[in-house]
Design a protein around this motif. Structure first.
Motif, PDB file in Angstrom:
ATOM      1  N   LEU A 148       0.818  -1.209   0.000  1.00 43.22           N
ATOM      2  CA  LEU A 148       0.000   0.000   0.000  1.00 43.22           C
ATOM      3  C   LEU A 148       0.853   1.261   0.000  1.00 43.22           C
ATOM      4  N   SER A 149       2.066   1.165   0.532  1.00 46.14           N
ATOM      5  CA  SER A 149       2.949   2.329   0.576  1.00 46.14           C
ATOM      6  C   SER A 149       3.578   2.609  -0.779  1.00 46.14           C
ATOM      7  N   TYR A 150       4.071   1.530  -1.438  1.00 47.30           N
ATOM      8  CA  TYR A 150       4.869   1.714  -2.655  1.00 47.30           C
ATOM      9  C   TYR A 150       4.237   1.115  -3.905  1.00 47.30           C
ATOM     10  N   LEU A 151       3.201   0.304  -3.747  1.00 49.97           N
ATOM     11  CA  LEU A 151       2.551  -0.481  -4.809  1.00 49.97           C
ATOM     12  C   LEU A 151       3.312  -1.768  -5.092  1.00 49.97           C
ATOM     13  N   TRP A 152       4.412  -1.988  -4.417  1.00 52.08           N
ATOM     14  CA  TRP A 152       5.219  -3.200  -4.483  1.00 52.08           C
ATOM     15  C   TRP A 152       5.887  -3.345  -3.118  1.00 52.08           C
ATOM     16  N   SER A 153       6.524  -4.483  -2.865  1.00 52.89           N
ATOM     17  CA  SER A 153       7.122  -4.711  -1.551  1.00 52.89           C
ATOM     18  C   SER A 153       8.635  -4.819  -1.676  1.00 52.89           C
ATOM     19  N   PRO A 154       9.374  -3.851  -1.115  1.00 56.04           N
ATOM     20  CA  PRO A 154      10.834  -3.903  -1.220  1.00 56.04           C
ATOM     21  C   PRO A 154      11.443  -4.970  -0.322  1.00 56.04           C
ATOM     22  N   GLY A 155      12.548  -5.549  -0.797  1.00 55.05           N
ATOM     23  CA  GLY A 155      13.277  -6.513   0.017  1.00 55.05           C
ATOM     24  C   GLY A 155      12.702  -7.912  -0.028  1.00 55.05           C
ATOM     25  N   LEU A 183       1.284 -12.221 -11.614  1.00 53.75           N
ATOM     26  CA  LEU A 183       2.309 -11.453 -10.909  1.00 53.75           C
ATOM     27  C   LEU A 183       2.802 -12.155  -9.647  1.00 53.75           C
ATOM     28  N   ASP A 184       1.965 -13.021  -9.042  1.00 56.27           N
ATOM     29  CA  ASP A 184       2.338 -13.712  -7.815  1.00 56.27           C
ATOM     30  C   ASP A 184       2.312 -12.813  -6.591  1.00 56.27           C
ATOM     31  N   GLU A 185       2.275 -11.521  -6.794  1.00 58.14           N
ATOM     32  CA  GLU A 185       2.265 -10.550  -5.708  1.00 58.14           C
ATOM     33  C   GLU A 185       1.236  -9.474  -6.031  1.00 58.14           C
ATOM     34  N   PRO A 186       0.664  -8.808  -5.006  1.00 56.96           N
ATOM     35  CA  PRO A 186      -0.365  -7.788  -5.262  1.00 56.96           C
ATOM     36  C   PRO A 186       0.233  -6.439  -5.666  1.00 56.96           C
ATOM     37  N   GLN A 187       0.958  -6.439  -6.783  1.00 55.67           N
ATOM     38  CA  GLN A 187       1.514  -5.193  -7.297  1.00 55.67           C
ATOM     39  C   GLN A 187       0.396  -4.346  -7.905  1.00 55.67           C
ATOM     40  N   ALA A 188       0.515  -3.046  -7.743  1.00 55.33           N
ATOM     41  CA  ALA A 188      -0.554  -2.146  -8.188  1.00 55.33           C
ATOM     42  C   ALA A 188      -0.070  -1.283  -9.340  1.00 55.33           C
ATOM     43  N   ASP A 189      -0.143  -1.827 -10.541  1.00 51.75           N
ATOM     44  CA  ASP A 189       0.249  -1.096 -11.736  1.00 51.75           C
ATOM     45  C   ASP A 189      -0.406  -1.784 -12.920  1.00 51.75           C
ATOM     46  N   ALA A 190      -0.745  -0.997 -13.929  1.00 52.00           N
ATOM     47  CA  ALA A 190      -1.378  -1.571 -15.117  1.00 52.00           C
ATOM     48  C   ALA A 190      -0.370  -1.911 -16.203  1.00 52.00           C
ATOM     49  N   ALA A 191       0.866  -1.430 -16.074  1.00 54.28           N
ATOM     50  CA  ALA A 191       1.884  -1.704 -17.088  1.00 54.28           C
ATOM     51  C   ALA A 191       2.056  -3.196 -17.376  1.00 54.28           C
ATOM     52  N   ILE A 222      -8.211  14.243  -3.469  1.00 56.47           N
ATOM     53  CA  ILE A 222      -6.883  13.648  -3.387  1.00 56.47           C
ATOM     54  C   ILE A 222      -6.647  12.804  -4.634  1.00 56.47           C
ATOM     55  N   ASP A 223      -5.386  12.455  -4.855  1.00 58.44           N
ATOM     56  CA  ASP A 223      -5.030  11.580  -5.971  1.00 58.44           C
ATOM     57  C   ASP A 223      -4.678  10.212  -5.391  1.00 58.44           C
ATOM     58  N   ALA A 224      -5.662   9.343  -5.293  1.00 56.62           N
ATOM     59  CA  ALA A 224      -5.459   8.066  -4.597  1.00 56.62           C
ATOM     60  C   ALA A 224      -5.856   6.858  -5.441  1.00 56.62           C
ATOM     61  N   SER A 225      -5.973   7.020  -6.754  1.00 51.64           N
ATOM     62  CA  SER A 225      -6.422   5.905  -7.597  1.00 51.64           C
ATOM     63  C   SER A 225      -5.478   4.712  -7.518  1.00 51.64           C
ATOM     64  N   TYR A 226      -4.176   4.974  -7.528  1.00 52.67           N
ATOM     65  CA  TYR A 226      -3.227   3.862  -7.458  1.00 52.67           C
ATOM     66  C   TYR A 226      -3.274   3.178  -6.092  1.00 52.67           C
ATOM     67  N   SER A 227      -3.538   3.946  -5.047  1.00 56.43           N
ATOM     68  CA  SER A 227      -3.653   3.349  -3.716  1.00 56.43           C
ATOM     69  C   SER A 227      -4.904   2.479  -3.617  1.00 56.43           C
ATOM     70  N   ILE A 228      -5.988   2.918  -4.246  1.00 58.12           N
ATOM     71  CA  ILE A 228      -7.210   2.106  -4.290  1.00 58.12           C
ATOM     72  C   ILE A 228      -6.966   0.844  -5.109  1.00 58.12           C
ATOM     73  N   TRP A 229      -6.237   1.000  -6.204  1.00 54.46           N
ATOM     74  CA  TRP A 229      -5.836  -0.150  -7.018  1.00 54.46           C
ATOM     75  C   TRP A 229      -5.056  -1.143  -6.154  1.00 54.46           C
ATOM     76  N   ALA A 230      -4.170  -0.618  -5.274  1.00 54.34           N
ATOM     77  CA  ALA A 230      -3.375  -1.488  -4.406  1.00 54.34           C
ATOM     78  C   ALA A 230      -4.272  -2.264  -3.440  1.00 54.34           C
ATOM     79  N   ILE A 231      -5.309  -1.609  -2.913  1.00 56.30           N
ATOM     80  CA  ILE A 231      -6.249  -2.301  -2.018  1.00 56.30           C
ATOM     81  C   ILE A 231      -6.950  -3.421  -2.774  1.00 56.30           C
TER      82      ILE A 231
END
Length: 630
Positions: A176-183, A335-343, A607-616
Motif C-alpha cells: 500500500l505504501s509503494y505499490l510493491w514490496s521492497p526486500g 504477478l504472484d504478488e499484489p503489485q498495483a500497476d497496469a503496465a 486527493i489523488d489516490a487511484s493507485y492506492s485504491i488499485w493497491a487495495i
C-alpha cells in the motif's frame, strides 16, 4: 528460460500438480528428480540447444551432481574455455553452469554475466546450492518452516503443498505504501524472496537455520571515473554494443520492445549496427484509445513508428484495448504478488503477440532509467539545495498552499507530490518520493487488529538500511539510484517483466543490466547521469551516434494505462462488490469506513489516490486467489 522448483521434507509429491503450476514458464519439456525427501522439478523453455540434450534436471557425467536452472549465461561460451577437462554433451549454458560449479564452487557466481536462479544438488554430500543473479532479473521464492523447505520461480507453486498461509501484515503495508514490496517480504509470512546477488548452501538434513549469503556487492563508494566526457561516451558505447551482442545469443528468433522511448530504441539501433542485414521484429503498444485528461502519459506510437522507419525494422503494434475488470484477477495471479500497476497488462499483451509470431525471446530497455537517472523523482532532487535554505515554517505554509491545487492537472499532481514531504528532513523527502500515501493514512486503512499487529512498522526503514551498504557514497543522486536498483527495479519492474513474459512462454532480456555495464554506470560521475535538468545525459550522448535528436530529446512518458479513469468509472461496480462492508469485515484486513472515505475523496478529486485504491483491490484479489481458493 524456465521454471524451477525444489522441495525438502516430503516423501510423496504430486509431480503433475507441481510442474503444472509453472508449466507456462517452460512449455517445451518438463522433468523432475526425487531422492528421499528431496524433489527438484523443472519446466523448460528451450532457447539454447533445442535438442533433448538441454532438458533438465541435468546430471553431471559421473551422476554425482544434478542441476535445475532458469536463466541465461551470456558469457557461458567464454567460461567453457576454462572447463576444458569436462566432456560436454550439449551446447547450452545449463551444462556450463553445472560444470563451473563443480570446478569452482561458489566462486563460479562471480564468473557469470547473465540472469539466473538455479540449484545444484550433490548426491554424495547431500548439499544443496541455490543462487539468484546479481540484480534479481529472475525471481526466486523461498518457503521455510520446521518441516518444509521450498523454493520456486513462482509463489503459486507452493499452494498445492502443506504450507502455512499466515499473512505478513508488514508486507501488506509495503504494497500500500509503494505499490510493491521492497526486500524479502511477500504477503505470506513464511515466503521470502531470495535477494539479488545471494545464495544458500546447506545439507538437506539441516535446512531449518539456513540463511542467505551475499555474493555480490555494489561498487558505489564515492569514487568516480576521471576520464574525459568523450572517453566516457566511447566506453559506454562499447559496453552497450558488447551487452547487446551477448544477449543476442539464441537458437530461436529474437525480437525487441520498441516503445519509441530512448532506452528500447537505442538497443534496437545498436543491434542494427551489429547485424546490419537483419530486420528484427519489434513490438510496441498503441495506447491512443486509453488516453484521458486525468492521466500523466501520452501515446508513444508516433515515436515508435518514426524509430522503426529510421532503423528499417518491422513494427508490430498491439492495440491497448483492455477490459480491466475481466483482466484484473488474471494479472494478479500471474504477478504472484499484489503489485498495483497496469503496465504488466501491456507487457503481457506484447509478449502474447510476439509468441504468436514465433518469437520466444524479447529484448527490452528495462534498467536504463534506474542506472542513468530517468525518473521525475531524480529531477526533484534539484530542489534539495533550494528547500534546505527555506525556513521550516515557510515550508509548512507552502505545503498547505500547494495542497489545495487541483489534482486533475498532471502538472499540479507532480507539484503536490513534491510538496508532500517538503517540511521533512532531506532523507525523509527522498524516501517520500517512492510513497503514494502518508504512513498515517495507510495505517488508517487497516482494521484495528491489523494496526495493532503493525505496531508502528515503518516501511521506509528498509531504505535506510540499504544506504548503510554504501556508506562512502555521498551523492544523493547515486543514493537514490541505489534505492532504484535494490527496490523499484527488482521488486516492481523486473518482477512484472519476468512474470508477464513467462506467462506466455516468452523470455525477456535486459541488456542494461549486463554486469559490466552496471558497474561502469555506478562509477560514472553523477553529473554524467543528470546534468542540470537533463536526465540520462551520457546515455543520450551515446544515442546521438545512432538516433535522430527528436527521438532522444523528447518528453518522457510512462508505459501508461488510464488507472484513474478505471478506478473512478470502469471499476466502480467492482469496488462496490469487492470492497463491500461484508467482504471487508469477513477478510478482517481493511477498515470499511477508512477505505470508502479514501475512495470518495478520490472520486471528488480532493486527493489523488487511484493507485492506492488499485493497491487495495490488488491485495483483495491476491488474498482471494492465493489464500482462500481451494
Amino acid at each position: 528460460m524456465c521454471g524451477v522448483v525444489g522441495i525438502i521434507g516430503l516423501r510423496e509429491v504430486d509431480c503433475t500438480s507441481i510442474l503444472t503450476s509453472i508449466a507456462h514458464r517452460g512449455p517445451d519439456s518438463k522433468g523432475f528428480f526425487q531422492e528421499g525427501e528431496l524433489f527438484l522439478g523443472h519446466t523448460r523453455l528451450s532457447i539454447q540447444d533445442l535438442s533433448d540434450n538441454g532438458n533438465q534436471p541435468m546430471f553431471s557425467k559421473d551422476g554425482r551432481f544434478v542441476i535445475v536452472f532458469n536463466g541465461e549465461i551470456y558469457n557461458h561460451l567464454e567460461i567453457r574455455q576454462s572447463l576444458g577437462e569436462f566432456d560436454f554433451k550439449s551446447s547450452g549454458d545449463t551444462e556450463t553452469v553445472l560444470y563451473a560449479y563443480i570446478k569452482y564452487g561458489i566462486e563460479c557466481l562471480s564468473m557469470f554475466n547473465g540472469i539466473f536462479s538455479f540449484s545444484v544438488f550433490d548426491l554424495h554430500t547431500k548439499e544443496l546450492f541455490i543462487a539468484r543473479d546479481h540484480f534479481g532479473v529472475k525471481p526466486l521464492y523461498l518457503y521455510q518452516d520446521e518441516h518444509l523447505f521450498l523454493f520456486s520461480s513462482e509463489i503459486k507453486t507452493f499452494l498445492s503443498l502443506p504450507i502455512q498461509k499466515d499473512l505478513d501484515k508488514e508486507a501488506l503495508m509495503n504494497y500500500l505504501s509503494y505499490l510493491w514490496s521492497p526486500g524479502e517480504k511477500t504477503p505470506f509470512k513464511l515466503v521470502k524472496k531470495l535477494l539479488p546477488g545471494h545464495y544458500l548452501k546447506f545439507n538437506i538434513s539441516d535446512f531449518r537455520q539456513v540463511k542467505p549469503i551475499s555474493f555480490y556487492q555494489s561498487n558505489l563508494d564515492g569514487e568516480y571515473l576521471q576520464d574525459t566526457e568523450e572517453d566516457l561516451i566511447n566506453q559506454l558505447d562499447q559496453l552497450l554494443i558488447q551487452a547487446v551482442e551477448r544477449q543476442m545469443l539464441s537458437d530461436v528468433p529474437v525480437g525487441f520492445f520498441l516503445s519509441g522511448g530512448l532506452d528500447s530504441t537505442l538497443l534496437v539501433a545498436i543491434a542494427k549496427k551489429i547485424y546490419s542485414l537483419k530486420k528484427f521484429p519489434c513490438f510496441t503498444i498503441d495506447i491512443e484509445s486509453q488516453e484521458s485528461e486525468l492521466e500523466d502519459f501520452a501515446d508513444d506510437l508516433i515515436y515508435a513508428k518514426k524509430a522503426a522507419d529510421f532503423l528499417k525494422v518491422d513494427l508490430h503494434i498491439v492495440k491497448a484495448t483492455i477490459d480491466i475488470v475481466d483482466s484484473f484477477d488474471r494479472m494478479i495471479w500471474h504477478l504472484d504478488e499484489p503489485q498495483a500497476d497496469a503496465a504488466p497488462i501491456n507487457v503481457l499483451n506484447i509478449a502474447k503477440l510476439a509468441r504468436e509470431k514465433g518469437i520466444k525471446v524479447l529484448i527490452g530497455g528495462t534498467g536504463g532509467d534506474d542506472l542513468f537517472s530517468g525518473y521525475r523523482r531524480h529531477q526533484a532532487l534539484l530542489l534539495e539545495s533550494i528547500l534546505g535554505k527555506i525556513p521550516y515554517g515557510i515550508r509548512q505554509l507552502l505545503k498547505q498552499i500547494i495542497g489545495i491545487l487541483p489534482i486533475k492537472s498532471a502538472l499540479f499532481r507532480r507539484i503536490r507530490k513534491i510538496s508532500e514531504n517538503m517540511d521533512l528532513s532531506p532523507a525523509a523527502r527522498m524516501k517520500g518520493y517512492f510513497k503514494w500515501l502518508s504512513s498515517e493514512r495507510i495505517y488508517s486503512l487497516f482494521s484495528k487488529s491489523i494496526q495493532q499487529e503493525l505496531n508502528g512498522y515503518d516501511p521506509s526503514l528498509y531504505f535506510d538500511e540499504l544506504l548503510l551498504q554504501i556508506p562512502q557514497e555521498k551523492s544523493v543522486l547515486n543514493q537514490m539510484l541505489y534505492w532504484e536498483l535494490k527496490t523499484f527495479l527488482v521488486d516492481h519492474n523486473l518482477n512484472y517483466t519476468d512474470k508477464m513474459g513467462m506467462a506466455v512462454g516468452v523470455e525477456i532480456r535486459v541488456p542494461f543490466l549486463d554486469v559490466l555495464l552496471v558497474e561502469f554506470a555506478q562509477k560514472l560521475p553523477p553529473e554524467m547521469k543528470m546534468k542540470g535538468k537533463e536526465t540520462k545525459y551520457l546515455l543520450k550522448k551515446v544515442a546521438e551516434r545512432y538516433l535522430p535528436k527528436e527521438i532522444i530529446y523528447r518528453p518522457k512518458t510512462g508505459f501508461g494505462a488510464p488507472v484513474r479513469k478505471w478506478i473512478t468509472e470502469d471499476m466502480s461496480d467492482m469496488l462496490e462488490q469487492r470492497l463491500s462492508k461484508s467482504n471487508l469485515e469477513k477478510q478482517g484486513i481493511f477498515d470499511y469506513d477508512a477505505v470508502w472515505k479514501l475512495i470518495n475523496e478520490n472520486k471528488e478529486n480532493k486527493i489523488d489516490a487511484s493507485y492506492s485504491i488499485w493497491a487495495i483491490l490488488a491485495v483483495d484479489s491476491w488474498i482471494n486467489q492465493f489464500c482462500l481458493k481451494k
